[in-house]
Every structure is written in C-alpha cells, then in structure tokens.
Write a protein that holds these residues in place. Structure first.
Motif, PDB file in Angstrom:
ATOM      1  N   ALA A  29       0.848  -1.190   0.000  1.00  0.00           N
ATOM      2  CA  ALA A  29       0.000   0.000   0.000  1.00  0.00           C
ATOM      3  C   ALA A  29       0.887   1.245   0.000  1.00  0.00           C
ATOM      4  CB  ALA A  29      -0.919   0.004   1.215  1.00  0.00           C
ATOM      5  N   THR A  30       0.245   2.403  -0.022  1.00  0.00           N
ATOM      6  CA  THR A  30       0.938   3.681   0.013  1.00  0.00           C
ATOM      7  C   THR A  30       0.576   4.398   1.301  1.00  0.00           C
ATOM      8  OG1 THR A  30       0.932   3.844  -2.398  1.00  0.00           O
ATOM      9  CG2 THR A  30       1.231   5.902  -1.163  1.00  0.00           C
ATOM     10  N   PHE A  31       1.592   4.842   2.047  1.00  0.00           N
ATOM     11  CA  PHE A  31       1.379   5.506   3.329  1.00  0.00           C
ATOM     12  C   PHE A  31       1.759   6.970   3.198  1.00  0.00           C
ATOM     13  CE2 PHE A  31       1.406   1.118   4.516  1.00  0.00           C
ATOM     14  CZ  PHE A  31       0.661   1.029   5.689  1.00  0.00           C
ATOM     15  N   CYS A  32       0.761   7.854   3.370  1.00  0.00           N
ATOM     16  CA  CYS A  32       0.977   9.299   3.318  1.00  0.00           C
ATOM     17  C   CYS A  32       1.227   9.788   4.743  1.00  0.00           C
ATOM     18  CB  CYS A  32      -0.228   9.985   2.681  1.00  0.00           C
ATOM     19  SG  CYS A  32      -0.484   9.483   0.950  1.00  0.00           S
ATOM     20  N   LEU A  33       2.468  10.136   5.020  1.00  0.00           N
ATOM     21  CA  LEU A  33       2.941  10.334   6.385  1.00  0.00           C
ATOM     22  C   LEU A  33       3.021  11.807   6.765  1.00  0.00           C
ATOM     23  CD1 LEU A  33       5.882   7.777   6.211  1.00  0.00           C
ATOM     24  CD2 LEU A  33       3.574   7.364   7.093  1.00  0.00           C
ATOM     25  N   VAL A  34       2.560  12.115   7.964  1.00  0.00           N
ATOM     26  CA  VAL A  34       2.675  13.452   8.529  1.00  0.00           C
ATOM     27  C   VAL A  34       4.021  13.557   9.241  1.00  0.00           C
ATOM     28  CG1 VAL A  34       1.728  15.036  10.252  1.00  0.00           C
ATOM     29  CG2 VAL A  34       0.192  13.769   8.747  1.00  0.00           C
ATOM     30  N   GLY A  35       4.784  14.613   8.926  1.00  0.00           N
ATOM     31  CA  GLY A  35       6.147  14.720   9.413  1.00  0.00           C
ATOM     32  C   GLY A  35       6.288  14.646  10.925  1.00  0.00           C
ATOM     33  N   LYS A  36       5.395  15.308  11.661  1.00  0.00           N
ATOM     34  CA  LYS A  36       5.485  15.287  13.119  1.00  0.00           C
ATOM     35  C   LYS A  36       5.304  13.873  13.651  1.00  0.00           C
ATOM     36  CE  LYS A  36       3.733  18.496  15.650  1.00  0.00           C
ATOM     37  NZ  LYS A  36       2.803  19.460  16.303  1.00  0.00           N
ATOM     38  N   ASN A  37       4.445  13.098  13.025  1.00  0.00           N
ATOM     39  CA  ASN A  37       4.252  11.715  13.453  1.00  0.00           C
ATOM     40  C   ASN A  37       5.440  10.847  13.062  1.00  0.00           C
ATOM     41  OD1 ASN A  37       1.770  12.410  14.506  1.00  0.00           O
ATOM     42  ND2 ASN A  37       0.627  11.766  12.706  1.00  0.00           N
ATOM     43  N   VAL A  38       6.059  11.164  11.930  1.00  0.00           N
ATOM     44  CA  VAL A  38       7.273  10.460  11.519  1.00  0.00           C
ATOM     45  C   VAL A  38       8.362  10.660  12.567  1.00  0.00           C
ATOM     46  CG1 VAL A  38       9.152  10.459   9.836  1.00  0.00           C
ATOM     47  CG2 VAL A  38       6.777  10.543   9.049  1.00  0.00           C
ATOM     48  N   ASN A  63       4.663  11.925   1.091  1.00  0.00           N
ATOM     49  CA  ASN A  63       4.791  13.103   1.954  1.00  0.00           C
ATOM     50  C   ASN A  63       3.414  13.732   2.144  1.00  0.00           C
ATOM     51  OD1 ASN A  63       5.221  15.861   2.808  1.00  0.00           O
ATOM     52  ND2 ASN A  63       7.334  15.739   2.089  1.00  0.00           N
ATOM     53  N   HIS A  64       2.973  13.837   3.402  1.00  0.00           N
ATOM     54  CA  HIS A  64       1.663  14.422   3.709  1.00  0.00           C
ATOM     55  C   HIS A  64       1.823  15.716   4.514  1.00  0.00           C
ATOM     56  CE1 HIS A  64      -2.610  14.255   3.569  1.00  0.00           C
ATOM     57  NE2 HIS A  64      -2.825  13.802   4.795  1.00  0.00           N
ATOM     58  N   THR A  65       2.965  16.355   4.362  1.00  0.00           N
ATOM     59  CA  THR A  65       3.361  17.615   4.990  1.00  0.00           C
ATOM     60  C   THR A  65       3.731  17.417   6.460  1.00  0.00           C
ATOM     61  OG1 THR A  65       1.215  18.490   5.754  1.00  0.00           O
ATOM     62  CG2 THR A  65       1.812  18.838   3.422  1.00  0.00           C
ATOM     63  N   TRP A  66       4.323  18.470   7.021  1.00  0.00           N
ATOM     64  CA  TRP A  66       4.869  18.354   8.371  1.00  0.00           C
ATOM     65  C   TRP A  66       3.791  18.270   9.437  1.00  0.00           C
ATOM     66  CZ3 TRP A  66       9.030  16.813  10.602  1.00  0.00           C
ATOM     67  CH2 TRP A  66       9.220  17.079  11.963  1.00  0.00           C
ATOM     68  N   ARG A  67       2.789  19.139   9.394  1.00  0.00           N
ATOM     69  CA  ARG A  67       1.779  19.132  10.466  1.00  0.00           C
ATOM     70  C   ARG A  67       0.359  19.161   9.935  1.00  0.00           C
ATOM     71  NH1 ARG A  67       0.143  24.545  11.870  1.00  0.00           N
ATOM     72  NH2 ARG A  67       1.268  26.113  10.669  1.00  0.00           N
ATOM     73  N   HIS A  68       0.193  18.744   8.683  1.00  0.00           N
ATOM     74  CA  HIS A  68      -1.141  18.623   8.099  1.00  0.00           C
ATOM     75  C   HIS A  68      -1.867  19.968   8.038  1.00  0.00           C
ATOM     76  CE1 HIS A  68      -5.085  16.842   7.171  1.00  0.00           C
ATOM     77  NE2 HIS A  68      -4.431  15.735   6.895  1.00  0.00           N
ATOM     78  N   SER A  69      -1.146  21.009   7.649  1.00  0.00           N
ATOM     79  CA  SER A  69      -1.768  22.317   7.489  1.00  0.00           C
ATOM     80  C   SER A  69      -2.674  22.315   6.267  1.00  0.00           C
ATOM     81  CB  SER A  69      -0.696  23.401   7.319  1.00  0.00           C
ATOM     82  OG  SER A  69      -1.290  24.614   6.887  1.00  0.00           O
TER      83      SER A  69
END
Length: 297
Positions: free
Chosen positions: A138-147, A166-172
């Motif tokens: 699958a494909t995982f769209c990751l939030v940077g803070k959670n990474v 890449n799902h951005t750093w803090r989901h803004s």
C-alpha cells in the motif's frame, strides 16, 4: 463535590487528540463519490475549525463528479514534471483528473490503497500486519510530526515494501496557499524526517492535507521529485457522525469502498486513530484482492 479521576481526564484527552486528527476527505455527492470544482485548479475547502492545528476534514464543492476510475483520460495534461519510476501506477501513467491536476487514478487496471496521517503507534502496526498477511503493498501518506515521533514505524513501512508519501509536516490545510518557499521548506522538512527514519527510501508522492492542492503545491512537489496524488474513492472513514455506532461506521466504510472502487482507482483511507478502518479492511482486503490487482503506487 467529587472531581473526575485520572481515567476520565485521560479519556477526554484521547478524544481531543482523535478530533484533531480527523482525516482529510472531501464533500460527497449523493451516491458517495467525491466532488470538487472542476472549473478551478484550486478548489475551495469548506470552513474548518481544525485548519493549521492538525488533520481536519475540509471539503470541496462543485457540480462535477470525478471521472470513473480506469486507465487513460482523453485530454489530460501529460506534461507532468515528476519522474517516472517505470512501475505500475507511476506518475508518468497516472490519471491527472484531480484538483490542480493531481492524480485520481493509477493509469492501469490496478487499484491502489492509500492510508493517511500516520504513522500511529497503535493502528499502523495492526494495518501492516494485515497487509503482510495478505501479501498486499500500500501507500502511506505520512505526517512529518508523526514520523519524527515514531521513526521505527516508518522504517518498518519502508522495509516491508510499501510506498512512502509526503503528507506535509503538520497537516496544514492552508499550506498550498503559502509562498512556494514556505511550501518547499515544509515538504523538505518532512522528507528529511522520513529519510532520517528510513535512509535512502524513495518518496515518490505528495498528498495535500484535505486534498487542498494548488498549482504552486503541485509544482513545488514536482521540483522535489514527487507526483501529487488525490483519490477517486473516499469512504469518509475519518468522519464519525454523532450517534453512529462502531459497527455502523465499519459497515458504511465497507460498503462505500465496495460500491465505488473500480479499475484504476486510488482509495483513500486513514490509519491514524481509526481502529474501525483497520477492522473494515479485514473484510475489504480479501474482497478487493479477489477482484483487482492491488498495488503500492
């Protein structure tokens, strides 16, 4: 007077965390398909109290339904700048029918499962176990803070052959409206965190929080070697209406995916704080696997 105990405070705190990471789906038509304004490359999100504070649930509104899943799209812009890795679902073959010409289809008959907002220390391992059991990527769209908080999970996602997005750093939800330099800094920060956790792992894709793509967002992502992926199936697993039981929620997610998934679909779901989603996929994965070739983008 009696004051609530520690357990009650923990329960309230957990509920607030889940609310902050509510997901990133769209407004839906009566038949459950996502909507956005086709006349503009920058669809207008619905107002949201969670803007800039964590994953929210913005919507798009407009009269046009997305194209049915399937390979090819007459008239689609094929001058995409992202790289073409030469694999099923690669950016050079994908259907570009979403906001700001983001991808809504794999470009082949294969179906891609995508999971947003993680990694989650409770739910992501359960999902990875389920995918491994059925030999599905699958494909995982990751939030940077959670990474940054859970690098071991990112290493596991990469080691087990899943695709990183890449799902951005803090989901803004408003990042796409900022200057290109700010967008670049956010996406680069997230990529750097992913690579600290999983050195050398390719990051081929970017997904805008809430699907709030703008031309600048897509262009900056392309400069960083990432194609922009929207979706064609949104079961709204992040949405928990008042009074909906866990069983009813699972059934709703299950039926939405079964009804709307077709050849070439990109299916949006969430692993962050969504245990019912993982439960629904225990049924969905065998169902999907019997009908489609499932791929990681």
């Amino acid at each position: 007077m009696r004051f609530p105990g520690r357990r009650a405070f923990r329960t309230v705190a957990a509920a607030l965390v889940v609310a902050a990471f509510a997901g990133c789906g769209t407004a839906m038509a009566a038949d459950g398909t996502p909507l956005w304004t086709s006349s503009s490359s920058s669809p207008a999100p619905r107002p949201s109290s969670t803007v800039d504070s964590g994953p929210g649930a913005p919507g798009f509104h407009g009269p046009t339904r997305p194209p049915a899943p399937g390979p090819g799209l007459p008239g689609a812009d094929t001058q995409a700048r992202p790289p073409t890795p030469g694999r099923p679902g690669d950016p050079g073959r994908m259907r570009l029918g979403g906001p700001a010409k983001s991808a809504t289809g794999t470009g082949t008959a294969a179906v891609a499962l995508t999971f947003d907002d993680g990694p989650d220390p409770a739910q992501t391992p359960r999902l990875l176990d389920l995918l491994a059991k059925h030999h599905i990527k699958a494909t995982f769209c990751l939030v940077g803070k959670n990474v940054a908080a859970h690098p071991g999970l990112v290493r596991r996602i990469a080691a087990e052959g899943h695709t990183l997005c890449n799902h951005t750093w803090r989901h803004s939800l408003t990042l796409g409206k900022q200057k290109p330099t700010a967008i670049h800094a956010d996406l680069q920060r997230t990529n750097d965190a992913i690579h600290r956790a999983a050195p050398g792992a390719p990051i081929r894709f970017m997904r805008a929080p809430g699907g709030n793509f703008t031309p600048a967002f897509v262009s900056v992502a392309a400069d960083l070697g990432m194609a922009s992926i929207y979706w064609s199936v949104d079961p709204r697993d992040w949405d928990h209406p008042s009074g909906e039981s866990d069983a009813a929620h699972r059934t709703r997610v299950l039926r939405a995916v079964q009804r709307h998934t077709g050849r070439g679909a990109i299916v949006l779901s969430h692993d962050y704080a969504q245990p019912d989603t993982i439960a629904a996929y225990r049924t969905l994965i065998p169902w999907l696997k019997s009908r489609f070739h499932l791929i990681a983008l």
